[in-house]
Design an enzyme around this catalytic site. Sequence first.
Site, PDB file in Angstrom:
ATOM      1  N   LEU A 282       0.821  -1.213   0.000  1.00 51.20           N
ATOM      2  CA  LEU A 282       0.000   0.000   0.000  1.00 51.20           C
ATOM      3  C   LEU A 282       0.852   1.259   0.000  1.00 51.20           C
ATOM      4  O   LEU A 282       0.459   2.281  -0.552  1.00 51.20           O
ATOM      5  CB  LEU A 282      -0.926   0.021   1.221  1.00 51.20           C
ATOM      6  CG  LEU A 282      -2.027  -1.021   1.274  1.00 51.20           C
ATOM      7  CD1 LEU A 282      -2.815  -0.905   2.564  1.00 51.20           C
ATOM      8  CD2 LEU A 282      -2.965  -0.875   0.070  1.00 51.20           C
ATOM      9  N   GLY A 283       1.993   1.201   0.662  1.00 54.85           N
ATOM     10  CA  GLY A 283       2.833   2.381   0.747  1.00 54.85           C
ATOM     11  C   GLY A 283       4.173   2.023   1.349  1.00 54.85           C
ATOM     12  O   GLY A 283       4.338   1.009   2.013  1.00 54.85           O
TER      13      GLY A 283
ATOM     14  N   GLY B 157       8.016   3.822   3.003  1.00 56.17           N
ATOM     15  CA  GLY B 157       8.769   4.976   3.470  1.00 56.17           C
ATOM     16  C   GLY B 157      10.139   4.558   3.941  1.00 56.17           C
ATOM     17  O   GLY B 157      10.530   3.389   3.836  1.00 56.17           O
ATOM     18  N   GLY B 158      10.895   5.528   4.472  1.00 59.04           N
ATOM     19  CA  GLY B 158      12.263   5.252   4.870  1.00 59.04           C
ATOM     20  C   GLY B 158      12.394   4.271   6.012  1.00 59.04           C
ATOM     21  O   GLY B 158      13.418   3.594   6.140  1.00 59.04           O
TER      22      GLY B 158
ATOM     23  N   GLY C 128      10.011   1.783   6.747  1.00 58.43           N
ATOM     24  CA  GLY C 128       9.277   0.538   6.591  1.00 58.43           C
ATOM     25  C   GLY C 128       8.252   0.619   5.478  1.00 58.43           C
ATOM     26  O   GLY C 128       8.323   1.472   4.605  1.00 58.43           O
TER      27      GLY C 128
ATOM     28  N   VAL D 276       3.891  -0.644   4.323  1.00 57.75           N
ATOM     29  CA  VAL D 276       2.553  -1.073   4.733  1.00 57.75           C
ATOM     30  C   VAL D 276       1.944  -1.901   3.611  1.00 57.75           C
ATOM     31  O   VAL D 276       1.988  -1.510   2.439  1.00 57.75           O
ATOM     32  CB  VAL D 276       1.646   0.134   5.047  1.00 57.75           C
ATOM     33  CG1 VAL D 276       0.282  -0.344   5.535  1.00 57.75           C
ATOM     34  CG2 VAL D 276       2.291   1.035   6.088  1.00 57.75           C
TER      35      VAL D 276
ATOM     36  N   GLU E  27      -6.651  -2.296  11.686  1.00 53.68           N
ATOM     37  CA  GLU E  27      -7.901  -2.333  10.940  1.00 53.68           C
ATOM     38  C   GLU E  27      -7.691  -1.727   9.544  1.00 53.68           C
ATOM     39  O   GLU E  27      -6.891  -0.811   9.375  1.00 53.68           O
ATOM     40  CB  GLU E  27      -8.980  -1.516  11.649  1.00 53.68           C
ATOM     41  CG  GLU E  27      -9.448  -2.076  12.980  1.00 53.68           C
ATOM     42  CD  GLU E  27     -10.474  -1.158  13.612  1.00 53.68           C
ATOM     43  OE1 GLU E  27     -11.632  -1.581  13.733  1.00 53.68           O
ATOM     44  OE2 GLU E  27     -10.125  -0.026  13.967  1.00 53.68           O
TER      45      GLU E  27
ATOM     46  N   ASP F  61       0.290  15.110  13.806  1.00 53.64           N
ATOM     47  CA  ASP F  61       0.519  15.178  12.360  1.00 53.64           C
ATOM     48  C   ASP F  61      -0.800  15.008  11.602  1.00 53.64           C
ATOM     49  O   ASP F  61      -0.945  14.112  10.765  1.00 53.64           O
ATOM     50  CB  ASP F  61       1.532  14.118  11.939  1.00 53.64           C
ATOM     51  CG  ASP F  61       2.145  14.412  10.572  1.00 53.64           C
ATOM     52  OD1 ASP F  61       2.197  15.594  10.183  1.00 53.64           O
ATOM     53  OD2 ASP F  61       2.578  13.464   9.901  1.00 53.64           O
TER      54      ASP F  61
END
Length: 387
Positions: free
Chosen positions: A132-133, A135-136, A138, A140, A214, A261
């Site tokens: 799904l996505g 980043g630096g 880890g 998902v 979830e 955030d």
Amino acid sequence: MASRSYKSNNTVQCSASTKRHSEESLERPSKKSRTSPSSPSDSCSLKAVTEESTASLKRKSTADETEEGPRKRSRVTPIPAEDHRETPCGSCPNEDAQPSSNLEDHDVPLISPLAKAIKAAFDEKYVEQELLGKGGFGAVFAGYRRQDNVPVAIKHIHLSSVEIIKVPGDLGDRKLPLEVALLLQAKPPESGPSAVVGLLNWYVVGQELILVLERPVPCMELGDYFRTRQFPMPEHEVKVIGKQLVDALIEIHSRGVFHRDIKMENILIETGSDVPRVRIIDFGCGTFVTEEAYTSGPGTPLYKSPEWIINRRYKAEPATVWQLGFLLYTMVHGHYPFNYPQKKVFGNLYVRQNLSNNCLRFLQSCFLTAPEDRATLEALKDHPWLV
């Protein structure tokens, strides 16, 4: 990480890059909703685990130690190696995660029989699917629970980027990853609807923390939802989302959690009913609510409040109200309210002429420069624009 649901960790949402100038309209690319197939993928991929001892864990400066300064670490205590022997994985109230005795070989190097057992426990319970996505710190993945095909999001984070805190309990202090502790505290104790996307389970496999969350279906990030609507969004549609966001933030703060955030990438919109439902995700930049000012600056720089820019200090509620105003302004205008930090302090706020007076006053009350003059969340809840 790409603009997807369930950001992997602080690096993407806490990045120091400014996305666009305020005068530019936000682009409207076509993106997919976060629905996922219920059939299993060919394999469950976990990252390689290293031989490094968990006793030497130290949080690196990539996300929390941004250019604004390092996060306060009064609660941080690294997890010693023996704690992994005593508590191989975390179990949330609605799950029963235990290490499996099945120590079959996997296609990743594992540092110990215990790590194999935890990996097997995870594989026995969940199927991991498409990315799904990323980043630096880890990534998902979509997934589902084998027992009942319930969709889940599976978040992988390297332990070197995980802050560990001590949480008091009946049997003494317990060491937990900060994001786990925040998710557990933000969720209501009784079952029922909540704006927070809940934590179902968590595992420590070698040098990796795995969060099972979830995954509402169908849903999409607020930014994607925004781009599918009339551009900019009609005021009455923004009002529906704004009211839910205020209620959600009151709920989270009342449980002593400061998200820190709030932005489009960290808000999901459930689209399975006539009225869109707001859900809050990614507490990777979060902390606990205190009366004292915070002096470290995790979060997205573009959304930072002027008190941080001026004094490098901010408090939980005024900073949250500023981020909320920033978000809602963007939705009713189609562009950001400020394109560089100095405008937050010295610039004038442009507003559309066709906005209602109530909407205008609502936004102005969120953008007052002095934090003590800014509206509270409770005041916003009762504001004529939302009533």
